[in-house]
Design an enzyme around this catalytic site. Structure first.
Site, short mmCIF file in Angstrom:
data_model
loop_
_atom_site.label_atom_id
_atom_site.label_comp_id
_atom_site.label_asym_id
_atom_site.label_seq_id
_atom_site.Cartn_x
_atom_site.Cartn_y
_atom_site.Cartn_z
CG HIS A 151 -9.00 2.04 -2.61
ND1 HIS A 151 -10.11 2.40 -1.89
CD2 HIS A 151 -7.96 2.56 -1.93
CE1 HIS A 151 -9.76 3.12 -0.84
NE2 HIS A 151 -8.45 3.24 -0.85
CG HIS A 175 -7.44 8.39 -1.92
ND1 HIS A 175 -8.43 7.71 -2.62
CD2 HIS A 175 -6.94 7.51 -1.02
CE1 HIS A 175 -8.50 6.46 -2.16
NE2 HIS A 175 -7.62 6.32 -1.20
CG HIS A 234 -2.59 0.06 4.11
ND1 HIS A 234 -3.88 -0.23 4.45
CD2 HIS A 234 -2.66 1.19 3.34
CE1 HIS A 234 -4.70 0.66 3.93
NE2 HIS A 234 -3.99 1.53 3.26
CD GLU A 237 -7.81 3.05 2.73
OE1 GLU A 237 -7.34 4.06 2.17
OE2 GLU A 237 -7.56 1.89 2.36
#
Length: 291
Positions: free
Chosen positions: A12, A59, A193, A240
């Site tokens: 996303h 977020h 990441h 995540e």
């Protein structure tokens, strides 16, 4: 009754939405990613699910650190797409089915998950980044969305096992709904990441592919990983992936992987994977898998 027909795991990344809005789908740097979504969009068009149920994270767009819930379910007929600094996007509000959302909320609370609930709040790129790559949106979306936000930002985070159990509870909730709805469950978030600190730009492609294989074939093996394990293997933001485990918990023990696209262009391993349930698996889910 309502039934789950499959699942999708997807990144996303916010820049996906920016590139989409600017019409950069054919750019050499972006085409490998956007082309990877086309088979999934085609599969959804063929299956015509009524609902996409998203496990995602906000977020700090709608929820903030002074009151950040572990699990939050959106209930409402419409959710605006958030402006995250690049301007309002040319997307219609995300549609919701209040009766179905409320049923899931009540079922989860009765299943002893302490949910938070939100209404009339904007949805950020946690959903809005991949959604137009999966569904057409002119003049409107073809179905409704159930948004379930999971805290992967502010410690203490829910464990991987707790997210997997949430997915199992969502399956029970869906299957107890009396109307004939087809549901696809979507888990969002990047694979390896890290976008801050000394390991900024860290990726682990070998781990990404190992995760995807284990995720499909033996997801329980991933539920024992601690948050420190996710960070060590995939970078800080790869935690995540516990949202993928919520999606996996909602699916049958055995799945058919019908598509996988993996693309490491910059700092984030961007992936889209689709899984399909057979009718036999959907009907004959072992009881012990739902504990």
């Amino acid at each position: 009754m309502a039934r789950i027909i499959g699942g999708i795991g997807t990144s996303h990344v916010p820049t996906i939405g920016v590139a989409y809005d600017k019409g950069r789908q054919a750019d050499p740097a972006w085409a490998p990613l956007f082309d990877g979504y086309k088979p999934v969009a085609k599969w959804l068009a063929e299956k015509q699910p009524h609902v996409l149920l998203f496990f995602y994270n906000d977020h700090a767009t709608t929820m903030f650190f002074d009151l950040y819930p572990t699990f939050a379910l959106g209930v409402g007929e419409r959710f605006p797409v958030a402006d995250e600094g690049a301007g309002l996007r040319g997307l219609p509000d995300i549609r919701g089915d209040v009766d179905f959302q409320a049923h899931i909320g009540e079922a989860l609370v009765n299943d002893e998950f302490d949910m938070a609930f939100f209404q009339n709040k904007p949805i950020d790129h946690g959903i809005a980044s991949p959604l137009p790559l999966l569904w057409p949106h002119v003049p409107d979306w073809p179905g409704t969305v159930v948004p379930i936000a999971i805290n992967v930002l502010q410690y203490p985070l829910p464990t991987a096992r707790r997210c997997f159990r949430l997915g199992q509870a969502v399956r029970r909730a869906v299957e107890s709904y009396p109307l004939d709805l087809k549901v696809v469950v979507v888990g969002t978030g990047g694979l390896s990441h890290q976008i801050h600190g000394e390991r900024t730009g860290f990726n682990n492609t070998e781990w990404d592919h190992q995760f995807l294989e284990t995720f499909r074939d033996d997801p329980e093996a991933l539920t024992g990983l601690r948050h420190a394990d996710w960070v060590r293997l995939g970078g800080a933001e790869s935690v995540e992936q516990i949202m993928w485990l919520a999606m996996r918990g909602a699916l049958a023990p055995r799945l058919t992987e019908i598509h996988r696209n993996y693309y490491l262009a910059t700092t984030t391993a961007m992936t889209v994977v689709a899984y399909e349930e057979s009718v036999a698996e959907a009907v004959a889910t072992p009881e012990d898998a739902l504990v």
